[in-house]
Design a protein around this motif. Sequence first.
Motif, mmCIF file in Angstrom:
data_model
loop_
_atom_site.group_PDB
_atom_site.id
_atom_site.type_symbol
_atom_site.label_atom_id
_atom_site.label_comp_id
_atom_site.label_asym_id
_atom_site.label_seq_id
_atom_site.Cartn_x
_atom_site.Cartn_y
_atom_site.Cartn_z
ATOM 1 N N UNK A 104 31.903 -25.534 48.185
ATOM 2 C CA UNK A 104 32.353 -24.152 48.023
ATOM 3 C C UNK A 104 32.964 -23.643 49.328
ATOM 4 N N UNK A 105 32.302 -23.928 50.443
ATOM 5 C CA UNK A 105 32.839 -23.521 51.749
ATOM 6 C C UNK A 105 34.165 -24.226 52.038
ATOM 7 N N UNK A 106 34.259 -25.489 51.665
ATOM 8 C CA UNK A 106 35.493 -26.261 51.875
ATOM 9 C C UNK A 106 36.645 -25.644 51.087
ATOM 10 N N UNK A 107 36.418 -25.315 49.823
ATOM 11 C CA UNK A 107 37.461 -24.705 48.998
ATOM 12 C C UNK A 107 37.871 -23.352 49.563
ATOM 13 N N UNK A 108 36.911 -22.572 50.036
ATOM 14 C CA UNK A 108 37.230 -21.260 50.611
ATOM 15 C C UNK A 108 38.054 -21.389 51.887
ATOM 16 N N UNK A 109 37.722 -22.381 52.731
ATOM 17 C CA UNK A 109 38.519 -22.615 53.950
ATOM 18 C C UNK A 109 39.944 -23.028 53.595
ATOM 19 N N UNK A 110 40.079 -23.896 52.609
ATOM 20 C CA UNK A 110 41.414 -24.328 52.187
ATOM 21 C C UNK A 110 42.231 -23.151 51.654
ATOM 22 N N UNK A 111 41.595 -22.294 50.841
ATOM 23 C CA UNK A 111 42.314 -21.144 50.287
ATOM 24 C C UNK A 111 42.697 -20.154 51.377
ATOM 25 N N UNK A 112 41.836 -19.969 52.374
ATOM 26 C CA UNK A 112 42.157 -19.080 53.493
ATOM 27 C C UNK A 112 43.323 -19.644 54.302
ATOM 28 N N UNK A 113 43.320 -20.951 54.526
ATOM 29 C CA UNK A 113 44.421 -21.590 55.255
ATOM 30 C C UNK A 113 45.728 -21.485 54.470
ATOM 31 N N UNK A 114 45.662 -21.662 53.154
ATOM 32 C CA UNK A 114 46.849 -21.526 52.309
ATOM 33 C C UNK A 114 47.413 -20.108 52.387
ATOM 34 N N UNK A 115 46.531 -19.124 52.364
ATOM 35 C CA UNK A 115 46.953 -17.722 52.428
ATOM 36 C C UNK A 115 47.603 -17.414 53.774
ATOM 37 N N UNK A 116 47.020 -17.906 54.862
ATOM 38 C CA UNK A 116 47.583 -17.680 56.195
ATOM 39 C C UNK A 116 48.955 -18.337 56.328
ATOM 40 N N UNK A 117 49.097 -19.527 55.786
ATOM 41 C CA UNK A 117 50.391 -20.225 55.846
ATOM 42 C C UNK A 117 51.443 -19.467 55.045
ATOM 43 N N UNK A 118 51.058 -18.961 53.880
ATOM 44 C CA UNK A 118 51.995 -18.203 53.045
ATOM 45 C C UNK A 118 52.440 -16.922 53.757
ATOM 46 N N UNK A 119 51.517 -16.245 54.404
ATOM 47 C CA UNK A 119 51.869 -15.027 55.135
ATOM 48 C C UNK A 119 52.807 -15.328 56.289
ATOM 49 N N UNK A 120 52.567 -16.418 57.013
ATOM 50 C CA UNK A 120 53.429 -16.787 58.136
ATOM 51 C C UNK A 120 54.834 -17.140 57.649
ATOM 52 N N UNK A 121 54.918 -17.878 56.557
ATOM 53 C CA UNK A 121 56.226 -18.247 56.012
ATOM 54 C C UNK A 121 56.988 -17.015 55.538
ATOM 55 N N UNK A 122 56.307 -16.127 54.842
ATOM 56 C CA UNK A 122 56.947 -14.909 54.334
ATOM 57 C C UNK A 122 57.440 -14.036 55.488
ATOM 58 N N UNK A 123 56.626 -13.919 56.521
ATOM 59 C CA UNK A 123 57.016 -13.113 57.681
ATOM 60 C C UNK A 123 58.239 -13.685 58.386
ATOM 61 N N UNK A 124 58.428 -14.990 58.297
ATOM 62 C CA UNK A 124 59.570 -15.639 58.943
ATOM 63 C C UNK A 124 60.794 -15.722 58.028
ATOM 64 N N UNK A 125 60.715 -15.131 56.837
ATOM 65 C CA UNK A 125 61.860 -15.121 55.933
ATOM 66 C C UNK A 125 61.931 -16.290 54.974
ATOM 67 N N UNK A 126 60.890 -17.058 54.884
ATOM 68 C CA UNK A 126 60.845 -18.191 53.971
ATOM 69 C C UNK A 126 60.230 -17.760 52.651
ATOM 70 N N UNK A 127 60.520 -18.516 51.608
ATOM 71 C CA UNK A 127 59.865 -18.304 50.326
ATOM 72 C C UNK A 127 59.031 -19.540 50.016
ATOM 73 N N UNK A 128 57.766 -19.316 49.711
ATOM 74 C CA UNK A 128 56.868 -20.401 49.366
ATOM 75 C C UNK A 128 56.723 -20.459 47.854
ATOM 76 N N UNK A 129 56.898 -21.650 47.304
ATOM 77 C CA UNK A 129 56.689 -21.877 45.878
ATOM 78 C C UNK A 129 55.485 -22.806 45.755
#
Length: 125
Positions: free
Chosen positions: A76-101
Motif C-alpha cells: 500500500x505504501x509502495x503504491x502511494x509513493x508511486x502515485x505521488x511520484x506520478x502526480x509530481x511528474x505530471x505537475x512538472x510537465x504541465x508547468x513546463x508546457x508539456x502534455x502528459x497522456x
Amino acid sequence: MQANRSRDTGPELALRRLLHARGLRYRVCVRPLPGRRHQADIVFRRARVAVEVRGCFWHGCPQHYRAPASNSTYWQAKAERNMARDCAAEQALTAAGWQLIVVWEHEDAADAAERVATVVRDRRG
C-alpha cells in the motif's frame, strides 16, 4: 522484482507499433525535462507530448488495483509513493508546457494510439 521490466512491456510495445504505423516518430524512455529524473515511455519532443504506459498494480489503477493480502502495508505504501511520484511528474510537465497522456495497461492499444495521435497532431499545428 528484477524480472519486472521498466521498459518494452507488452502494452508499451503494442502502443508503439500502432503509433509508428500511423506515421508518428518518437523517442523512447527519455527525459522530457532536463534536470529531472523522470523518464516518459514515449516522447514527442516537437509537439511537447509525453506518454506514460502505466501498470495497474504498480501505479494504483482506480479500476483494477487491489492490494495483495500478504505484506499489505508495504505494498500500500509502495503504491502511494508511486502515485505521488506520478502526480509530481505530471505537475512538472504541465508547468513546463508539456502534455502528459496516461495509458493504462488494460486500455485497448488501438484506442490509446488514436488518442495519442490526435493530441500530437493537434499540438504540432
